[in-house]
Design a protein around this motif. Sequence first.
Motif, PDB file in Angstrom:
ATOM      1  N   UNK A 185       9.389   9.772   2.123  1.00 67.26           N
ATOM      2  CA  UNK A 185       9.781  10.540   0.936  1.00 67.26           C
ATOM      3  C   UNK A 185      10.608   9.667  -0.010  1.00 67.26           C
ATOM      4  N   UNK A 186      11.508   8.884   0.537  1.00 69.96           N
ATOM      5  CA  UNK A 186      12.314   7.996  -0.300  1.00 69.96           C
ATOM      6  C   UNK A 186      11.439   6.963  -1.007  1.00 69.96           C
ATOM      7  N   UNK A 187      10.448   6.428  -0.273  1.00 69.06           N
ATOM      8  CA  UNK A 187       9.597   5.396  -0.846  1.00 69.06           C
ATOM      9  C   UNK A 187       8.752   5.888  -2.007  1.00 69.06           C
ATOM     10  N   UNK A 188       8.100   7.045  -1.848  1.00 70.47           N
ATOM     11  CA  UNK A 188       7.228   7.522  -2.923  1.00 70.47           C
ATOM     12  C   UNK A 188       8.022   7.918  -4.160  1.00 70.47           C
TER      13      UNK A 188
ATOM     14  N   UNK B 194       0.856  -1.169   0.000  1.00 67.42           N
ATOM     15  CA  UNK B 194       0.000   0.000   0.000  1.00 67.42           C
ATOM     16  C   UNK B 194       0.895   1.222   0.000  1.00 67.42           C
ATOM     17  N   UNK B 195       0.606   2.119  -0.922  1.00 64.55           N
ATOM     18  CA  UNK B 195       1.434   3.304  -1.136  1.00 64.55           C
ATOM     19  C   UNK B 195       2.819   2.924  -1.626  1.00 64.55           C
ATOM     20  N   UNK B 196       3.026   1.628  -1.915  1.00 66.83           N
ATOM     21  CA  UNK B 196       4.220   1.118  -2.584  1.00 66.83           C
ATOM     22  C   UNK B 196       5.513   1.543  -1.928  1.00 66.83           C
ATOM     23  N   UNK B 197       5.590   1.514  -0.606  1.00 69.54           N
ATOM     24  CA  UNK B 197       6.808   1.888   0.075  1.00 69.54           C
ATOM     25  C   UNK B 197       7.752   0.715   0.145  1.00 69.54           C
ATOM     26  N   UNK B 198       8.962   0.792  -0.403  1.00 68.63           N
ATOM     27  CA  UNK B 198       9.869  -0.350  -0.454  1.00 68.63           C
ATOM     28  C   UNK B 198      10.525  -0.598   0.878  1.00 68.63           C
TER      29      UNK B 198
END
Length: 319
Positions: free
Chosen positions: A234-237, A16-20
């Motif tokens: 911030x890094x994830x998005x 969800x929200x594609x956070x790695x």
Amino acid sequence: MKKFYALLSLSVLVVACATPPTNEEAAPTNTAAPASPTSMAISETDAIAKEKAIWDTIKNKDYDAFANMLADNQVEILPDGMKDKAASIAGVKDFEPEEVTFADWKYLPINNDLVVLVYKVTVKGRYKGKPFDAETAWASSAWAKRNGEWLAVYHQESPVSKTPPPPPAKSPAKTSETPATTSSPAATPSDPISSEKAVWERLKAKDYDGFASFLAPEAIEVEPTGVYDKAGSVKGVSQVDFTDVQLTDFKSVPFDANTELVTYQVKLPGTAPAELHSTIWTRRDGKWLAMFHHGTPLTGAMAASSPSPKTPATKPSPE
């Protein structure tokens, strides 16, 4: 507050929200000094005790005690949809937790009358009489002071993801050419829902400086892959292309005059399932800032359409 969808298949989850998972884990938030005074907020120890106590009411099948710990406008978000207080109470009656363990507690004071807890919970027990093996989820809860009593106003869960996150987006990150425009008084959204939508406009535009300007310094994000601080968010998005993201079903629930919960559904074309997202916004110096965010992938029919808080799912999962 703790509803576990017992037979949930974790293998179908996407982030969800594609956070790695390469993001930074959130630092213990009780060491960060929030901008708002919190000397009168419930302590971390007492808040955790209340969270565990509400689990005990479910284990003991004391549904009246469970109901008494919920605020009237309580909201709960689970993989099978969104629920109001009545649906939460109905759902726990099908849920029989036998073994419950907690880990990785984080404490985020929003203001004197509102705090958020984040933790990992593993549950084994029965759902509608059928046993289920241990399942693990990231859980978050907000506790608010109402008439001198601390009550649960919000709870959300996302099963811990066993699926690798999607690869980074190929599009290069674009920093904001005019960051001052994002934060100028004239451009500041006037309410939390407008602020939430503005955040996603920044993500669509790959304006990550603009995105960061909406987050409070101590902001926390919870996703199936873990818990992230502001830098991690911030890094994830920046590694995901949100150009064609679809946002629907925005709702808001005020917690007090300066704090509001915004909920909505998110769908990235070409990925499954849809997700329910929620953000707690607080107003500081006339500007709404995001303090907390949680994303939960939907399962089954709920992935196509999520009910409103007044429309419980046909098979409510226990809290």
